[in-house]
Write a protein that holds these residues in place. Structure first.
Motif, short mmCIF file in Angstrom:
data_model
loop_
_atom_site.label_atom_id
_atom_site.label_comp_id
_atom_site.label_asym_id
_atom_site.label_seq_id
_atom_site.Cartn_x
_atom_site.Cartn_y
_atom_site.Cartn_z
N LEU A 268 0.83 -1.20 0.00
CA LEU A 268 0.00 0.00 0.00
C LEU A 268 0.87 1.26 0.00
N TYR A 269 1.99 1.21 0.72
CA TYR A 269 2.92 2.33 0.73
C TYR A 269 3.47 2.56 -0.67
N GLY A 270 3.89 1.49 -1.34
CA GLY A 270 4.41 1.59 -2.70
C GLY A 270 3.35 2.13 -3.66
N LEU A 271 2.11 1.70 -3.48
CA LEU A 271 1.01 2.17 -4.32
C LEU A 271 0.78 3.66 -4.13
N PHE A 272 0.83 4.11 -2.87
CA PHE A 272 0.66 5.54 -2.58
C PHE A 272 1.76 6.36 -3.23
N MET A 273 3.02 5.89 -3.10
CA MET A 273 4.14 6.64 -3.67
C MET A 273 4.02 6.70 -5.19
N TYR A 274 3.57 5.63 -5.81
CA TYR A 274 3.38 5.63 -7.26
C TYR A 274 2.33 6.66 -7.66
N TRP A 275 1.22 6.67 -6.94
CA TRP A 275 0.14 7.64 -7.22
C TRP A 275 0.64 9.07 -7.02
N TYR A 276 1.39 9.28 -5.94
CA TYR A 276 1.86 10.64 -5.63
C TYR A 276 2.82 11.15 -6.69
N LEU A 277 3.76 10.30 -7.11
CA LEU A 277 4.81 10.73 -8.03
C LEU A 277 4.35 10.75 -9.49
N PHE A 278 3.55 9.76 -9.89
CA PHE A 278 3.21 9.63 -11.31
C PHE A 278 1.85 10.23 -11.68
N VAL A 279 0.97 10.39 -10.69
CA VAL A 279 -0.38 10.87 -11.00
C VAL A 279 -0.64 12.26 -10.42
N MET A 280 -0.38 12.41 -9.14
CA MET A 280 -0.78 13.63 -8.44
C MET A 280 0.17 14.80 -8.69
N SER A 281 1.49 14.53 -8.67
CA SER A 281 2.46 15.62 -8.64
C SER A 281 2.87 16.09 -10.03
N GLY A 282 3.06 17.39 -10.12
CA GLY A 282 3.64 17.98 -11.31
C GLY A 282 4.96 18.64 -10.95
N SER A 283 5.79 18.87 -11.94
CA SER A 283 7.11 19.44 -11.64
C SER A 283 7.39 20.70 -12.46
N GLY A 284 6.36 21.22 -13.09
CA GLY A 284 6.56 22.44 -13.87
C GLY A 284 6.75 23.65 -12.97
N VAL A 285 7.28 24.72 -13.53
CA VAL A 285 7.46 25.94 -12.74
C VAL A 285 6.15 26.71 -12.72
N PRO A 286 5.94 27.54 -11.68
CA PRO A 286 4.72 28.37 -11.64
C PRO A 286 4.62 29.23 -12.90
N GLU A 287 3.40 29.53 -13.27
CA GLU A 287 3.15 30.25 -14.53
C GLU A 287 3.89 31.58 -14.58
N SER A 288 4.02 32.24 -13.41
CA SER A 288 4.68 33.55 -13.37
C SER A 288 6.17 33.46 -13.71
N TYR A 289 6.73 32.23 -13.65
CA TYR A 289 8.16 32.06 -13.94
C TYR A 289 8.39 31.46 -15.33
N ALA A 290 7.31 31.28 -16.09
CA ALA A 290 7.45 30.74 -17.45
C ALA A 290 8.32 31.67 -18.29
N GLY A 291 9.28 31.09 -18.99
CA GLY A 291 10.18 31.87 -19.82
C GLY A 291 11.37 32.45 -19.09
N SER A 292 11.43 32.24 -17.76
CA SER A 292 12.57 32.75 -16.98
C SER A 292 13.75 31.80 -17.09
N SER A 293 14.87 32.17 -16.50
CA SER A 293 16.07 31.32 -16.52
C SER A 293 15.85 30.02 -15.77
N ALA A 294 14.86 30.00 -14.85
CA ALA A 294 14.58 28.80 -14.06
C ALA A 294 13.59 27.87 -14.76
N ASP A 295 13.04 28.29 -15.86
CA ASP A 295 12.09 27.46 -16.60
C ASP A 295 12.87 26.50 -17.51
#
Length: 420
Positions: A14-41
């Motif tokens: 169940l722990y492994g299932l939760f981590m899979y859901w958290y990393l592959f389904v729930m979480s995103g890794s993009g930068v906030p919209e206000s930083y789009a096009g910045s050096s950190a994007d």
């Protein structure tokens, strides 16, 4: 035993299932919209293929981390629950009348069992890294490192466990305090010998070939009042495409080390920024602060381990086939608890580490005054390691001893804009 075994497998699944859901389904890794096009994007400095690969590789790597950390605890738990620890103690007792020999034999079988069970998982991580062209190491070389790891860890464990058991058997109530006292000189001893005895077992170190670059680095060191006479490079390109540089050792054994991948990929100005960062750690005495923090945490950890072992053996000692804390049979329980407490404390230690790394970044930018080299260095680090610029929160909390690349680039940008 069946109930405990079933429950432990279910919890782990169940722990492994939760981590899979958290990393592959729930979480995103993009930068906030206000930083789009910045050096950190990452879209401004990565190709489309690099963006896809970094996202996929980071998710797989993080998932493997989160499921393999408790896997070792699970192995220790199964060794206790099935009576394997008790059987290994019986085998070791039959080999000699000397306690040190018995401990060495027991540790060999325990280390071998854990290594063999965990090897397929290690191999999977290796193959994934190879498939994404992060690891360049050939399989025979990788296996050689695994064998070296086994013997280095085994020999070190003999020394630690022999002393630890002697303390437990002689001072059952206060062993944790005396063990902590002994860990202080032992920690400094390891830091002193690592650059000259342990690290060369894995890689070849030699003076930096680029003498002009070495002169620039040593000039920076002199400006920072660091008594460095040589800079070393290490042939990591045989094993990885990732970039790194670090300062290791203490006292006369201190070394400034550059991976040859860093030398091959970064410009001199970018390398000087990295070196200034490492010098910042030295100037601000982060090594000693880190050791002091580690020793403080280890004192609490050893005390908690003592209390928890007493509690667990008192309630479930019969089930786990542990008669006393003094028995070799209890060693897997000790190692399991140390692992759990270390993982539980990682958010705190990582927070302190991230603060130190930010301070070193600020020191480096003040020392070099090269904002452009600082930003491009972090961008190259992300590209070379296929790293997520802005990872999910749990990944940052439990895995990142450095600020995220998103944070590092942004506070450099903010500082640069404020100066202008």
């Amino acid at each position: 035993m069946r109930k405990w075994l079933t429950a432990s497998v279910l919890v782990y699944f169940l722990y492994g299932l939760f981590m899979y859901w958290y990393l592959f389904v729930m979480s995103g890794s993009g930068v906030p919209e206000s930083y789009a096009g910045s050096s950190a994007d990452p879209q401004t400095f990565m190709t489309g293929r690099e963006l896809i690969l970094s996202e996929d590789y980071s998710k797989i790597k993080n998932f493997l981390y989160f499921v393999t950390v408790p896997f070792e605890w699970f192995i220790f738990f199964i060794i206790l629950l099935t009576g394997l620890s008790y059987k290994m103690q019986s085998w070791s007792n039959a080999t000699s009348k000397f306690s040190a020999v018995k401990t060495s034999v027991y540790l060999f079988w325990l280390s071998l069992l854990v290594t063999v069970v965990a090897l397929p998982v290690e191999w999977l991580g290796y193959k994934i890294s190879v498939s994404y062209h992060i690891t360049t190491q050939a399989f025979p070389s990788w296996m050689k490192d695994q064998v070296i790891d086994f013997w280095v860890n085994y020999l070190m464990m003999i020394l630690i466990v022999v002393v630890l058991l002697w303390l437990i058997r002689k001072y059952e109530k206060k062993w944790w305090l005396y063990a902590w006292f002994l860990s202080i000189p032992f920690s400094f001893f390891l830091m002193f010998v690592q650059p000259v005895l342990i690290d060369p077992l894995y890689n070849d170190f030699y003076p930096l070939k680029n003498q002009q670059l070495e002169e620039k680095i040593l000039a920076l060191a002199d400006e920072a009042n660091i008594p460095a006479k040589h800079v070393y490079e290490v042939n990591m390109s045989e094993k990885t495409n990732a970039l790194n540089a670090y300062v290791t050792g203490v006292g006369s054994n201190s070394r400034i080390v550059l991976w040859d991948t860093t030398l091959n990929r970064l410009s001199d100005n970018e390398i000087l920024f990295i070196m200034a960062h490492e010098m910042g750690h030295y100037v601000m005495k982060h090594i000693y602060v880190g050791v002091a923090g580690y020793l403080l945490l280890s004192l609490g950890g050893l005390y908690l381990t003592h209390r928890l072992m007493k509690l667990i053996i008192g309630r479930w000692g019969t089930l786990l086939k542990i008669k006393s804390i003094k028995d070799l049979t209890a060693l897997p329980l000790f190692l399991m608890l140390i692992g759990i407490l270390t993982f539980a404390s990682s958010p705190l230690t990582n927070t302190v580490s991230r603060y130190q790394e930010k301070s070193a970044d600020m020191y480096a930018i003040e020392m070099t005054g090269d904002h452009e080299a600082a930003v491009t260095t972090f961008q190259e680090l992300a590209k070379a390691g296929l790293s997520q610029v802005n990872p999910p929160t749990l990944v940052k909390i439990f895995r990142y001893g450095h600020p995220t690349l998103f944070e590092r680039i942004n506070y450099l940008e903010d500082g640069h804009e404020s100066k202008e």
